[in-house]
Design a protein around this motif. Sequence first.
Motif, PDB file in Angstrom:
ATOM      1  N   ASP A  81       0.809  -1.226   0.000  1.00  0.00           N
ATOM      2  CA  ASP A  81       0.000   0.000   0.000  1.00  0.00           C
ATOM      3  C   ASP A  81       0.838   1.269   0.000  1.00  0.00           C
ATOM      4  N   THR A  89      -2.779   3.259  -2.963  1.00  0.00           N
ATOM      5  CA  THR A  89      -4.013   2.961  -2.223  1.00  0.00           C
ATOM      6  C   THR A  89      -4.719   4.247  -1.800  1.00  0.00           C
ATOM      7  N   LEU A 139     -10.952  -1.020  -5.104  1.00  0.00           N
ATOM      8  CA  LEU A 139     -10.253  -2.150  -5.729  1.00  0.00           C
ATOM      9  C   LEU A 139     -10.084  -1.943  -7.235  1.00  0.00           C
ATOM     10  N   LEU A 190      -7.041   0.170  -7.933  1.00  0.00           N
ATOM     11  CA  LEU A 190      -5.732  -0.306  -7.451  1.00  0.00           C
ATOM     12  C   LEU A 190      -5.016  -1.002  -8.597  1.00  0.00           C
ATOM     13  N   GLN A 224      -6.267  -7.521   2.367  1.00  0.00           N
ATOM     14  CA  GLN A 224      -5.008  -7.470   1.614  1.00  0.00           C
ATOM     15  C   GLN A 224      -4.996  -8.466   0.455  1.00  0.00           C
ATOM     16  N   LYS A 266      -6.817  -6.950  -2.396  1.00  0.00           N
ATOM     17  CA  LYS A 266      -5.999  -5.929  -3.071  1.00  0.00           C
ATOM     18  C   LYS A 266      -4.967  -6.596  -3.987  1.00  0.00           C
ATOM     19  N   CYS A 283      -4.855  -5.924  -8.038  1.00  0.00           N
ATOM     20  CA  CYS A 283      -3.747  -5.312  -8.799  1.00  0.00           C
ATOM     21  C   CYS A 283      -2.914  -6.355  -9.544  1.00  0.00           C
TER      22      CYS A 283
END
Length: 261
Positions: free
Chosen positions: A14, A20, A106, A109, A139, A142, A146
């Motif tokens: 992040d 983020t 999201l 990201l 996490q 995320k 990405c």
Amino acid sequence: MGLHGVKAVFFDLDNTLVDTAAAGRRAIEEVISALQSKHHYGEGEARAICDKVQAKLLKECHDPAKMCITDLRISHWEEAIQETIGGEANRDLAAECYYLWKTTRLQHLTLAEDTRGMLTELRKRVRLLLLTNGDRQTQREKIEACACQPYFDAIVVGGEQKEEKPAPSIFHYCCDLLGVQPAECVMVGDSLDTDIQGGLNAGLKATVWLNKAMTTPVDTSPVPHYIISSVLDLPAVLQKMEHNINAKLGTDHMASSNEAH
């Protein structure tokens, strides 16, 4: 082929590899817009709700054994709406706001193309590990969003371990995972408190602080070994480290040659 003395680089996620904070700002604007257009809140009320949620996120203490992150974060929205508007708690609206915020964040990201290129090149020379603090579910979502998994030899999420950064144990776990020693690793991250302090606590070879603003606080504590303004500057730092090691090896070699005579 490797770098002299450096066998692995640990990256924070992040605000180091992905922005983020910017994705979060986009998500908040989306919720403000929905609260106004769909639910007829005034802009001031909508912003007040979102400000309260962001304050709650910053102070968040989450125990996954007691409550899942989804329920906790819907509660943040529920409380913020009630604190701003009054009246009965509105769990349905809170859930709608939470899911809109989460999905928008999201979506935004992304691992930039130049960052992907840098990681690909770097991985030809050293092993790469992603080390991120935070709730397991949050996490992992995320990481999925990405699509950064293919660029790393290993991924470690703090919420899945006994301790998070800056505890030395999680760094030593990462070292064991890659079969390297702490003195062969470099930590790169944007947080002095977790990434840099953690790297120092664990006895890593070097810590690299990503300070995008490049405005050094009056009291920079802990002190990182290197400071960069973009993660893309990392290869140059590693090159500099290699140059310093080679220079030292050369000096040591000359000293030992002189002693031999």
